[in-house]
Design an enzyme around this catalytic site. Structure first.
Site, PDB file in Angstrom:
ATOM      1  N   ASN A 147       0.737  -1.210  -0.051  1.00 10.76           N
ATOM      2  CA  ASN A 147       0.186  -0.447  -0.125  1.00 10.76           C
ATOM      3  C   ASN A 147       0.887   1.522  -0.038  1.00 10.76           C
ATOM      4  OD1 ASN A 147       0.788   0.818   2.619  1.00 10.76           O
ATOM      5  ND2 ASN A 147      -1.136  -0.839   3.611  1.00 10.76           N
ATOM      6  N   ARG A 285       2.719   7.287  10.666  1.00 11.44           N
ATOM      7  CA  ARG A 285       2.625   6.495  11.967  1.00 11.44           C
ATOM      8  C   ARG A 285       2.748   8.376  13.149  1.00 11.44           C
ATOM      9  NH1 ARG A 285       1.741   3.282   9.989  1.00 11.44           N
ATOM     10  NH2 ARG A 285       1.475   1.430  10.439  1.00 11.44           N
ATOM     11  N   GLN A 314      -5.238   3.418  18.033  1.00 13.33           N
ATOM     12  CA  GLN A 314      -5.818   3.645  17.654  1.00 13.33           C
ATOM     13  C   GLN A 314      -7.027   2.254  17.803  1.00 13.33           C
ATOM     14  OE1 GLN A 314      -4.084   5.587  13.146  1.00 13.33           O
ATOM     15  NE2 GLN A 314      -4.180   3.209  13.657  1.00 13.33           N
ATOM     16  N   HIS A 333      -7.544   6.097   9.797  1.00 13.30           N
ATOM     17  CA  HIS A 333      -6.391   5.853   9.329  1.00 13.30           C
ATOM     18  C   HIS A 333      -6.576   5.012   8.449  1.00 13.30           C
ATOM     19  CE1 HIS A 333      -2.071   3.374   9.755  1.00 13.30           C
ATOM     20  NE2 HIS A 333      -2.333   3.697   8.310  1.00 13.30           N
TER      21      HIS A 333
END
Ligand code: NDP
Length: 397
Positions: A147, A285, A314, A333
């Site tokens: 990704n 991050r 998260q 995210h």
């Protein structure tokens, strides 16, 4: 028979499967460096389906059960009563995605007596305490490159969204308004600005390549300077230290992995050296920046904008200050979990599992840690020096 524990994000609020906007996704066979996309013996899903949520199961159930393995899938991951923590002590393999990370802390790893393999379905294994994984001889693997381009595209989108003031302008329209002055008074052209990329790895290089046609001045920093011909092709100039980058950029795009050297890289001190009106985009991050320093700089106006999809923890709590700070374009995210990316990292997860169960070597490009030490790409991207542990999987903000 192995027990595979997959911690995936919850299904869509309106139920699974969702209605898809498109009927297919483009077929990609190679990454920009020439390496091949995941190549498992088979897949049991249609590329373009939602695979990263609980019901999508990363398309793994048929394969695992037909080989006699058990698959437990849950999104319930927080605290000792969660399904994740209850199932972990008997799991052989844990799979999780950075979007909904199963934080494998040293304490939890100590309790996971059977654990042999932790797979990151995606990229970025900072949610695993890599020192503890090495002490317990747990292999850590991720689906490198799956990704990276997805994130680079999102980075470019967010740079433009901030600089052009896209989101507030869009909100004016949805709220029934038409005040051009309000929309335009924070809107600039990117052309001519200096954009600095922190870490020109797979994502960072793709960001540089994609920004070059915008006629911006491009600089980058990381520990190793890129070869001269690559710099020339990218049109980017190396600066040896993030401090040199921070003081000259109009836009900083953070593309580094989280480890001890990058933790809180953008803190009050570094941000104070940036130009008034600089922007930061961070899809890497959350802990690369000091959470509260960002809030302070946006409130004072020193930063003109901050955008990103990465938070800590998260999922972000409802009262996370980044939800309400001014001049931000935060999203959950999701940069790296487009349906296109999911097809690649689900196939990559399957490839890693096939190799693991068949005692074949896992692609070195996928390895983060193995045999008690950092390995493969992990040896290049992370540091696990004693006393310099990555705080990624810990509770510290
Ligand atoms: P790569 O491994 O290709 O690149 C990492 C780069 O970071 C390397 O070029 C490395 O260069 C650089 N780097 C490492 N340490 C430092 C440091 N101390 N200072 C400056 N640069 C450093 O990874 P990707 O580009 O594919 O991914 C990067 C990160 O993006 C991931 O680790 C992950 O955290 C995040 N990510 C986020 C996603 C999302 O959905 N939001 C999805 C995918 C990834 P050098 O060794 O020369 O320093």
């Amino acid at each position: 028979m192995a027990k595979v524990l997959a911690v995936l994000y919850p299904d869509p609020v309106n139920g699974y499967p969702p209605k898809y906007a498109r009927d297919s996704i483009p077929k990609i066979t190679h990454y920009p460096d020439g390496s091949t996309v995941p190549d498992p013996e088979g897949i049991d899903f249609t590329p373009g389906e939602l695979l990263g949520s609980v019901s999508g199961e990363l398309g793994l159930r048929k394969y695992l059960e037909s080989h006699g393995h058990q698959l437990v899938v849950t999104s319930d991951k927080e605290g000792p009563n969660s399904v994740f923590e209850k199932e972990l002590p008997t799991a052989d393999v844990v799979i999780s995605q950075p979007f909904w990370p199963a934080y494998l802390t040293a304490d939890l790893i100590a309790k996971a007596k059977n654990l042999k393999l932790a797979i990151t379905a995606g990229i970025g294994s900072d949610h695993v305490d890599l020192n503890a994984a090495n002490e317990h001889n747990i292999t850590v693997a991720e689906v490198t490159y799956s990704n990276s381009i997805s994130v680079a595209e999102s980075d470019v989108m967010q740079v433009l969204a901030l600089v052009r003031n896209f989101i507030p302008a869009h909100e004016i329209v949805t709220e029934g308004g038409w005040n051009i002055a309000d929309a335009a008074s924070r809107s600039y052209d990117l052309e001519g600005m200096t954009v600095g990329v922190v870490a020109a790895g797979r994502i960072g290089r793709a960001v540089l390549e994609r920004l070059k046609p915008f006629d911006v001045k491009l600089i980058y920093t990381q520990r190793h300077q890129l070869p001269e011909d690559v710099e020339k092709q990218l049109g980017a100039t190396f600066v040896p230290d993030v401090k040199d980058l921070a003081k000259v950029v109009d836009v900083a795009v953070l593309c580094a992995p989280l480890h001890a050297q990058t933790y809180h890289m953008f803190d009050d001190d570094l941000i104070a050296t940036m130009k008034r009106g600089a922007y930061i985009v961070n899809d890497s991050r959350g802990k690369l920046v000091d959470r509260d320093a960002i809030v302070r700089a946006l409130k004072s106006g020193h930063l003109a904008g901050y955008s990103g999809d990465v938070w800590y923890p998260q999922p972000a709590p409802a009262d996370h200050p980044w939800r309400t700070m001014p001049n931000q374009a935060m999203i959950p995210h999701m940069s790296g979990t487009s349906l296109s990316a999911q097809a690649r990292y689900a196939a990559g997860t399957r490839e890693i599992l096939e190799d693991f169960f068949e005692n074949k070597p896992i692609r070195p490009a996928y390895l983060i840690a193995k045999g008690g030490q950092l390995a493969g790409v992990g040896a290049k991207s992370y540091t696990v020096k004693k006393g310099e542990e990555t705080p990624g999987s810990g509770e510290k903000e």
